[in-house]
Design an enzyme around this catalytic site. Sequence first.
Site, PDB file in Angstrom:
ATOM      1  N   GLY A   1      -2.483   9.243  -3.892  1.00 50.52           N
ATOM      2  CA  GLY A   1      -2.888   9.220  -2.490  1.00 50.52           C
ATOM      3  C   GLY A   1      -2.020  10.001  -1.524  1.00 50.52           C
ATOM      4  O   GLY A   1      -2.466  10.414  -0.466  1.00 50.52           O
TER       5      GLY A   1
ATOM      6  N   GLU B   1       4.225   8.071   0.945  1.00 50.47           N
ATOM      7  CA  GLU B   1       3.134   7.190   0.526  1.00 50.47           C
ATOM      8  C   GLU B   1       1.938   7.368   1.455  1.00 50.47           C
ATOM      9  O   GLU B   1       2.097   7.782   2.609  1.00 50.47           O
ATOM     10  CB  GLU B   1       3.662   5.745   0.534  1.00 50.47           C
ATOM     11  CG  GLU B   1       2.672   4.649   0.279  1.00 50.47           C
ATOM     12  CD  GLU B   1       2.003   4.670  -1.094  1.00 50.47           C
ATOM     13  OE1 GLU B   1       1.498   5.733  -1.484  1.00 50.47           O
ATOM     14  OE2 GLU B   1       1.954   3.617  -1.742  1.00 50.47           O
ATOM     15  N   ASP B   2       0.750   7.053   0.952  1.00 47.41           N
ATOM     16  CA  ASP B   2      -0.441   7.159   1.807  1.00 47.41           C
ATOM     17  C   ASP B   2      -0.505   6.030   2.830  1.00 47.41           C
ATOM     18  O   ASP B   2      -0.702   6.263   4.012  1.00 47.41           O
ATOM     19  CB  ASP B   2      -1.737   7.243   0.971  1.00 47.41           C
ATOM     20  CG  ASP B   2      -1.878   6.140  -0.073  1.00 47.41           C
ATOM     21  OD1 ASP B   2      -1.026   5.229  -0.136  1.00 47.41           O
ATOM     22  OD2 ASP B   2      -2.857   6.193  -0.845  1.00 47.41           O
TER      23      ASP B   2
ATOM     24  N   ASP C   1       0.420  -1.284   2.969  1.00 41.00           N
ATOM     25  CA  ASP C   1      -0.474  -2.409   3.239  1.00 41.00           C
ATOM     26  C   ASP C   1       0.324  -3.701   3.016  1.00 41.00           C
ATOM     27  O   ASP C   1       1.040  -4.137   3.913  1.00 41.00           O
ATOM     28  CB  ASP C   1      -1.700  -2.285   2.323  1.00 41.00           C
ATOM     29  CG  ASP C   1      -2.740  -3.357   2.585  1.00 41.00           C
ATOM     30  OD1 ASP C   1      -2.648  -4.043   3.614  1.00 41.00           O
ATOM     31  OD2 ASP C   1      -3.662  -3.514   1.756  1.00 41.00           O
TER      32      ASP C   1
ATOM     33  N   LYS D   1      -0.530  -0.429   7.831  1.00 38.03           N
ATOM     34  CA  LYS D   1      -1.498  -1.490   8.136  1.00 38.03           C
ATOM     35  C   LYS D   1      -0.708  -2.796   8.227  1.00 38.03           C
ATOM     36  O   LYS D   1      -0.614  -3.552   7.259  1.00 38.03           O
ATOM     37  CB  LYS D   1      -2.524  -1.554   6.996  1.00 38.03           C
ATOM     38  CG  LYS D   1      -3.861  -2.137   7.383  1.00 38.03           C
ATOM     39  CD  LYS D   1      -4.648  -2.570   6.157  1.00 38.03           C
ATOM     40  CE  LYS D   1      -5.407  -1.461   5.486  1.00 38.03           C
ATOM     41  NZ  LYS D   1      -6.192  -1.977   4.312  1.00 38.03           N
TER      42      LYS D   1
ATOM     43  N   PHE E   1     -10.698  -1.288   5.272  1.00 36.07           N
ATOM     44  CA  PHE E   1     -10.446  -0.515   4.061  1.00 36.07           C
ATOM     45  C   PHE E   1     -10.595   0.969   4.391  1.00 36.07           C
ATOM     46  O   PHE E   1     -11.678   1.472   4.652  1.00 36.07           O
ATOM     47  CB  PHE E   1     -11.363  -0.918   2.906  1.00 36.07           C
ATOM     48  CG  PHE E   1     -10.826  -0.388   1.617  1.00 36.07           C
ATOM     49  CD1 PHE E   1      -9.834  -1.083   0.933  1.00 36.07           C
ATOM     50  CD2 PHE E   1     -11.231   0.846   1.124  1.00 36.07           C
ATOM     51  CE1 PHE E   1      -9.278  -0.570  -0.225  1.00 36.07           C
ATOM     52  CE2 PHE E   1     -10.678   1.369  -0.034  1.00 36.07           C
ATOM     53  CZ  PHE E   1      -9.701   0.652  -0.707  1.00 36.07           C
TER      54      PHE E   1
ATOM     55  N   ASP F   1      -8.423   6.479  -1.457  1.00 38.16           N
ATOM     56  CA  ASP F   1      -9.658   6.396  -2.236  1.00 38.16           C
ATOM     57  C   ASP F   1     -10.279   5.011  -2.205  1.00 38.16           C
ATOM     58  O   ASP F   1      -9.637   4.019  -1.892  1.00 38.16           O
ATOM     59  CB  ASP F   1      -9.365   6.709  -3.706  1.00 38.16           C
ATOM     60  CG  ASP F   1      -8.607   5.575  -4.393  1.00 38.16           C
ATOM     61  OD1 ASP F   1      -7.515   5.209  -3.901  1.00 38.16           O
ATOM     62  OD2 ASP F   1      -9.115   5.026  -5.387  1.00 38.16           O
TER      63      ASP F   1
ATOM     64  N   ARG G   1     -11.049  10.866  -1.700  1.00 34.24           N
ATOM     65  CA  ARG G   1      -9.694  11.367  -1.427  1.00 34.24           C
ATOM     66  C   ARG G   1      -9.731  12.722  -0.722  1.00 34.24           C
ATOM     67  O   ARG G   1      -8.801  13.090  -0.022  1.00 34.24           O
ATOM     68  CB  ARG G   1      -8.905  11.521  -2.733  1.00 34.24           C
ATOM     69  CG  ARG G   1      -8.574  10.221  -3.435  1.00 34.24           C
ATOM     70  CD  ARG G   1      -7.551  10.505  -4.529  1.00 34.24           C
ATOM     71  NE  ARG G   1      -7.431   9.439  -5.512  1.00 34.24           N
ATOM     72  CZ  ARG G   1      -6.653   8.366  -5.386  1.00 34.24           C
ATOM     73  NH1 ARG G   1      -5.927   8.217  -4.310  1.00 34.24           N
ATOM     74  NH2 ARG G   1      -6.597   7.451  -6.328  1.00 34.24           N
TER      75      ARG G   1
HETATM   76  P1  IMP Z   1       0.492  -2.141  -1.018  1.00 35.78           P
HETATM   77  O1  IMP Z   1      -0.459  -3.295  -0.805  1.00 35.78           O
HETATM   78  O2  IMP Z   1       1.262  -1.836   0.228  1.00 35.78           O
HETATM   79  O3  IMP Z   1       1.351  -2.359  -2.211  1.00 35.78           O
HETATM   80  O4  IMP Z   1      -0.424  -0.881  -1.279  1.00 35.78           O
HETATM   81  C1  IMP Z   1      -0.614  -0.384  -2.558  1.00 35.78           C
HETATM   82  C2  IMP Z   1      -1.615   0.720  -2.590  1.00 35.78           C
HETATM   83  O5  IMP Z   1      -2.894   0.190  -2.312  1.00 35.78           O
HETATM   84  C3  IMP Z   1      -1.447   1.839  -1.593  1.00 35.78           C
HETATM   85  O6  IMP Z   1      -0.555   2.804  -2.031  1.00 35.78           O
HETATM   86  C4  IMP Z   1      -2.843   2.393  -1.571  1.00 35.78           C
HETATM   87  O7  IMP Z   1      -3.020   3.292  -2.638  1.00 35.78           O
HETATM   88  C5  IMP Z   1      -3.704   1.176  -1.789  1.00 35.78           C
HETATM   89  N1  IMP Z   1      -4.287   0.738  -0.520  1.00 35.78           N
HETATM   90  C6  IMP Z   1      -3.860  -0.220   0.325  1.00 35.78           C
HETATM   91  N2  IMP Z   1      -4.673  -0.326   1.396  1.00 35.78           N
HETATM   92  C7  IMP Z   1      -5.647   0.618   1.217  1.00 35.78           C
HETATM   93  C8  IMP Z   1      -6.786   1.035   2.004  1.00 35.78           C
HETATM   94  O8  IMP Z   1      -7.093   0.536   3.089  1.00 35.78           O
HETATM   95  N3  IMP Z   1      -7.518   2.043   1.467  1.00 35.78           N
HETATM   96  C9  IMP Z   1      -7.233   2.653   0.288  1.00 35.78           C
HETATM   97  N4  IMP Z   1      -6.178   2.299  -0.459  1.00 35.78           N
HETATM   98  C10 IMP Z   1      -5.394   1.292   0.002  1.00 35.78           C
HETATM   99 MG    MG Z   2      -1.484   4.647  -3.467  1.00 32.84          MG
END
Ligand code: IMP
Ligand code: MG
Length: 176
Positions: free
Chosen positions: A45, A100-101, A104, A132, A153, A160, A166
């Site tokens: 991402g 990082e993208d 979350d 987020k 989302f 993605d 993407r």
């Molecule tokens: P984490 O919850 O911060 O560990 O996020 C892990 C991964 O989940 C991120 O690197 C994204 O690839 C994916 N992710 C989290 N939120 C979203 C979203 O809203 N759209 C798409 N991918 C997401």
């Molecule tokens: Mg990711």
Amino acid sequence: MKKYDTVGEVMITEEEIRERAAEIGEQITGDYRGEGVILIGILRGAVPWMADVMKHIALDVEIDFIACSSYGATTKTSGVVKINKDLDSDIEGKNVIIVEDIVDSGITLNYLKGYLENRKPKSIRICALLDKPEGRRADIKADYVGFTVEDKFIIGYGLDFNQKYRQLPYISFLNE
Ligand code: IMP
Ligand code: MG
């Protein structure tokens, strides 16, 4: 531009993202003046965002990539993340910037930061296209954030849904 009926309104345009990437690249240049950095992109991402930011860093820049996946929904709380592709570079003594993208829950980054800290870099910071904050479950904060988004989302610009969308040159959300 092709219209997808599964894609919502444009939330952030390509131009806005490019402008923000330039600002952050310039900020990084100022923060690490006289030193070099290694950007570590989290596959897949982070690719478009990293490509934009790196063009604006006027320092010695190295890049590398790491790929990881969460062990699945039930074990997510444990913060256990599997490394699918490790770095090719040695990061000891270097200024690492993880790219990082989106942050979350923060579980992935929290794990990765600890994982990379074990290799004794000089410093570690995080640069994320999106934040987020409502999703946060781990105590982690990105040092450089492109944009803060609401709890939807998000898709596009690297992000993605089931490996699709993407390539969209803007940030949008899934319209189910
Ligand atoms: P984490 O919850 O911060 O560990 O996020 C892990 C991964 O989940 C991120 O690197 C994204 O690839 C994916 N992710 C989290 N939120 C979203 C979203 O809203 N759209 C798409 N991918 C997401
Ligand atoms: Mg990711």
